[in-house]
Scaffold this motif. Structure first.
Motif, PDB file in Angstrom:
ATOM      1  N   GLY A 143     -57.626  56.426 -24.735  1.00 54.43           N
ATOM      2  CA  GLY A 143     -56.458  56.699 -24.167  1.00 54.43           C
ATOM      3  C   GLY A 143     -56.363  56.380 -22.533  1.00 54.43           C
ATOM      4  O   GLY A 143     -55.224  56.607 -22.045  1.00 54.43           O
ATOM      5  N   VAL A 144     -57.454  55.698 -22.248  1.00 49.26           N
ATOM      6  CA  VAL A 144     -57.332  55.598 -20.555  1.00 49.26           C
ATOM      7  C   VAL A 144     -56.500  54.475 -20.423  1.00 49.26           C
ATOM      8  O   VAL A 144     -56.357  53.471 -20.886  1.00 49.26           O
ATOM      9  N   PRO A 145     -55.544  54.736 -19.529  1.00 49.25           N
ATOM     10  CA  PRO A 145     -54.254  53.522 -19.163  1.00 49.25           C
ATOM     11  C   PRO A 145     -54.831  52.308 -18.668  1.00 49.25           C
ATOM     12  O   PRO A 145     -55.773  52.239 -17.807  1.00 49.25           O
ATOM     13  N   TYR A 146     -54.287  51.290 -19.158  1.00 47.34           N
ATOM     14  CA  TYR A 146     -54.654  49.881 -18.608  1.00 47.34           C
ATOM     15  C   TYR A 146     -54.542  49.772 -17.024  1.00 47.34           C
ATOM     16  O   TYR A 146     -55.324  48.814 -16.276  1.00 47.34           O
ATOM     17  N   LEU A 147     -53.581  50.478 -16.633  1.00 48.46           N
ATOM     18  CA  LEU A 147     -53.181  50.270 -15.055  1.00 48.46           C
ATOM     19  C   LEU A 147     -54.569  50.916 -14.578  1.00 48.46           C
ATOM     20  O   LEU A 147     -54.671  50.516 -13.381  1.00 48.46           O
ATOM     21  N   MET A 148     -55.272  51.601 -15.063  1.00 47.26           N
ATOM     22  CA  MET A 148     -56.315  52.386 -14.364  1.00 47.26           C
ATOM     23  C   MET A 148     -57.651  51.489 -14.723  1.00 47.26           C
ATOM     24  O   MET A 148     -58.536  51.222 -13.985  1.00 47.26           O
ATOM     25  N   SER A 149     -57.856  51.017 -16.023  1.00 37.03           N
ATOM     26  CA  SER A 149     -59.086  50.478 -16.389  1.00 37.03           C
ATOM     27  C   SER A 149     -58.978  48.980 -15.822  1.00 37.03           C
ATOM     28  O   SER A 149     -60.259  48.583 -15.676  1.00 37.03           O
ATOM     29  N   THR A 150     -58.016  48.423 -15.610  1.00 34.38           N
ATOM     30  CA  THR A 150     -57.943  46.846 -14.984  1.00 34.38           C
ATOM     31  C   THR A 150     -58.815  46.914 -13.582  1.00 34.38           C
ATOM     32  O   THR A 150     -59.625  46.054 -13.530  1.00 34.38           O
ATOM     33  N   PRO A 151     -58.314  47.710 -12.692  1.00 34.74           N
ATOM     34  CA  PRO A 151     -59.058  47.698 -11.552  1.00 34.74           C
ATOM     35  C   PRO A 151     -60.414  48.024 -11.598  1.00 34.74           C
ATOM     36  O   PRO A 151     -61.429  47.705 -10.704  1.00 34.74           O
ATOM     37  N   PHE A 152     -60.803  49.073 -12.451  1.00 41.35           N
ATOM     38  CA  PHE A 152     -62.065  49.334 -12.742  1.00 41.35           C
ATOM     39  C   PHE A 152     -63.130  48.288 -13.104  1.00 41.35           C
ATOM     40  O   PHE A 152     -63.990  48.018 -12.682  1.00 41.35           O
ATOM     41  N   PHE A 153     -62.624  47.471 -14.142  1.00 41.72           N
ATOM     42  CA  PHE A 153     -63.399  46.559 -14.568  1.00 41.72           C
ATOM     43  C   PHE A 153     -63.305  45.277 -13.733  1.00 41.72           C
ATOM     44  O   PHE A 153     -64.570  44.513 -13.398  1.00 41.72           O
ATOM     45  N   LEU A 154     -62.396  45.143 -12.593  1.00 38.02           N
ATOM     46  CA  LEU A 154     -62.429  44.167 -11.556  1.00 38.02           C
ATOM     47  C   LEU A 154     -63.460  44.552 -10.684  1.00 38.02           C
ATOM     48  O   LEU A 154     -64.220  43.818 -10.276  1.00 38.02           O
ATOM     49  N   LEU A 155     -63.396  45.923 -10.190  1.00 42.72           N
ATOM     50  CA  LEU A 155     -64.592  46.205  -9.222  1.00 42.72           C
ATOM     51  C   LEU A 155     -65.975  46.113  -9.902  1.00 42.72           C
ATOM     52  O   LEU A 155     -67.122  45.798  -9.458  1.00 42.72           O
ATOM     53  N   ALA A 156     -66.236  46.439 -11.335  1.00 41.12           N
ATOM     54  CA  ALA A 156     -67.273  46.064 -11.989  1.00 41.12           C
ATOM     55  C   ALA A 156     -67.886  44.785 -12.017  1.00 41.12           C
ATOM     56  O   ALA A 156     -68.964  44.314 -11.690  1.00 41.12           O
ATOM     57  N   LEU A 157     -66.962  43.718 -12.189  1.00 46.11           N
ATOM     58  CA  LEU A 157     -67.083  42.311 -11.871  1.00 46.11           C
ATOM     59  C   LEU A 157     -67.651  41.917 -10.669  1.00 46.11           C
ATOM     60  O   LEU A 157     -68.499  41.127 -10.343  1.00 46.11           O
ATOM     61  N   GLY A 158     -66.987  42.533  -9.559  1.00 51.51           N
ATOM     62  CA  GLY A 158     -67.233  42.193  -8.197  1.00 51.51           C
ATOM     63  C   GLY A 158     -68.856  42.775  -7.779  1.00 51.51           C
ATOM     64  O   GLY A 158     -69.438  42.024  -7.171  1.00 51.51           O
ATOM     65  N   VAL A 159     -69.140  43.989  -8.384  1.00 59.87           N
ATOM     66  CA  VAL A 159     -70.515  44.512  -8.038  1.00 59.87           C
ATOM     67  C   VAL A 159     -71.569  43.520  -8.961  1.00 59.87           C
ATOM     68  O   VAL A 159     -72.675  43.286  -8.153  1.00 59.87           O
ATOM     69  N   VAL A 160     -71.352  42.970  -9.998  1.00 52.84           N
ATOM     70  CA  VAL A 160     -72.206  42.013 -10.893  1.00 52.84           C
ATOM     71  C   VAL A 160     -72.240  40.927  -9.892  1.00 52.84           C
ATOM     72  O   VAL A 160     -73.489  40.275  -9.685  1.00 52.84           O
ATOM     73  N   PHE A 161     -71.230  40.424  -9.327  1.00 50.30           N
ATOM     74  CA  PHE A 161     -71.151  39.081  -8.472  1.00 50.30           C
ATOM     75  C   PHE A 161     -71.998  39.195  -7.269  1.00 50.30           C
ATOM     76  O   PHE A 161     -72.833  38.368  -6.957  1.00 50.30           O
ATOM     77  N   ALA A 203     -58.466  44.204 -20.680  1.00 49.37           N
ATOM     78  CA  ALA A 203     -57.553  45.188 -20.020  1.00 49.37           C
ATOM     79  C   ALA A 203     -56.387  44.614 -19.585  1.00 49.37           C
ATOM     80  O   ALA A 203     -55.336  44.987 -19.286  1.00 49.37           O
ATOM     81  N   ALA A 204     -56.554  43.348 -18.691  1.00 52.57           N
ATOM     82  CA  ALA A 204     -55.566  42.583 -18.033  1.00 52.57           C
ATOM     83  C   ALA A 204     -54.673  42.358 -19.021  1.00 52.57           C
ATOM     84  O   ALA A 204     -53.206  42.266 -18.750  1.00 52.57           O
ATOM     85  N   GLY A 205     -54.787  41.765 -20.112  1.00 50.86           N
ATOM     86  CA  GLY A 205     -54.031  41.149 -21.211  1.00 50.86           C
ATOM     87  C   GLY A 205     -53.412  42.318 -21.847  1.00 50.86           C
ATOM     88  O   GLY A 205     -51.901  42.366 -21.829  1.00 50.86           O
ATOM     89  N   ASP A 206     -53.751  43.444 -22.109  1.00 50.09           N
ATOM     90  CA  ASP A 206     -53.016  44.629 -22.422  1.00 50.09           C
ATOM     91  C   ASP A 206     -52.197  45.511 -21.259  1.00 50.09           C
ATOM     92  O   ASP A 206     -51.169  45.689 -21.832  1.00 50.09           O
ATOM     93  N   LEU A 207     -52.593  45.185 -20.121  1.00 48.73           N
ATOM     94  CA  LEU A 207     -51.553  45.666 -18.961  1.00 48.73           C
ATOM     95  C   LEU A 207     -50.394  45.164 -19.201  1.00 48.73           C
ATOM     96  O   LEU A 207     -49.322  45.547 -19.001  1.00 48.73           O
ATOM     97  N   THR A 208     -50.374  43.791 -18.977  1.00 47.87           N
ATOM     98  CA  THR A 208     -49.326  42.713 -18.923  1.00 47.87           C
ATOM     99  C   THR A 208     -48.373  43.055 -20.204  1.00 47.87           C
ATOM    100  O   THR A 208     -47.333  42.977 -20.170  1.00 47.87           O
ATOM    101  N   ALA A 209     -48.992  42.803 -21.365  1.00 49.19           N
ATOM    102  CA  ALA A 209     -48.273  42.713 -22.678  1.00 49.19           C
ATOM    103  C   ALA A 209     -47.665  44.233 -23.057  1.00 49.19           C
ATOM    104  O   ALA A 209     -46.572  44.228 -23.388  1.00 49.19           O
TER     105      ALA A 209
END
Length: 213
Positions: free
Chosen positions: A59-77, A114-120
């Motif tokens: 139930g975590v809103p996509y508006l919150m999960s999208t930036p979280f995963f973006l941060l995770a990707l940045g950390v991996v990079f 998350a981004a796709g679900d956020l926009t849709a």
């Protein structure tokens, strides 16, 4: 960072034989988008047949999960580049770099979903509207690379992230019911159709070797 020619596929034969990823051509991107779409419907299909299954964080809103995963990707990079001094997929010739690559793939998969679900859903664009938007978005890195000097590695990974919501949005649009704005083809048929398309492209490349630099 890798050279301009590295990301475009013009690499020496000795490096090609050691690389663990395919050359980046138009067919690479087509197959990538098809696999994300097929993966979306294939993952939804069993859940649809079995009914809802409780999951932590569902139930975590996509508006919150999208930036979280973006941060995770940045950390991996950041860790990948800090250890290897390159993010080029054509430099993946060791086990550690391969681990970094697959960690990045997983992060982009989650971010794209998350981004796709956020926009849709959250932003109300619908699946077709989201698909069209991401189809335009995936062209931006290519134009920026060719016209404005965006580095090949940055252009590649920017486009790579977009393939996930692009494929998933169109797959969902084909699969979901008409009252949700879809074509109502069903998850099973769409999974089958996209799988056939993937096999057709892979077979075509195997026969013609058009993806070989």
């Amino acid at each position: 960072m890798a050279t301009h020619s590295d990301e475009l596929g013009a690499v020496p034969r000795s490096r090609q034989t050691l690389s663990r990823v395919p050359e980046v051509t138009l067919y690479f991107w087509i197959i990538k988008v098809l696999t994300t779409g097929m993966g979306e419907t294939a993952s939804d299909w069993p859940a649809h047949l079995l009914g809802p299954i409780p999951a932590v964080g569902l139930g975590v809103p996509y508006l919150m999960s999208t930036p979280f995963f973006l941060l995770a990707l940045g950390v991996v990079f950041a860790i990948w580049y800090g250890c290897e001094k390159t993010l080029s997929i054509h430099s993946i010739r060791t086990r550690r770099r391969e681990v970094f690559y697959w960690a990045t793939v997983l992060a982009t998969f989650a971010l794209g979903t998350a981004a796709g679900d956020l926009t849709a859903t959250t932003l109300g664009l619908g699946y077709l509207g989201s698909g069209v938007m991401f189809a335009v978005a995936i062209a931006v890195p290519a134009i920026a690379h060719r016209r404005f000097g965006l580095g090949p590695i940055a252009a590649f990974w920017s486009a790579y992230v977009v393939t996930r919501p692009l494929g998933a949005s169109f797959a969902d649009w084909m699969a979901v019911s008409s009252d949700r704005g879809g074509l109502a083809w069903g998850l099973g048929p769409v999974t089958l159709y996209w799988t056939i398309a993937i096999l057709a492209f892979v077979g075509y490349l195997a026969a013609t070797r058009k993806d070989v630099a």
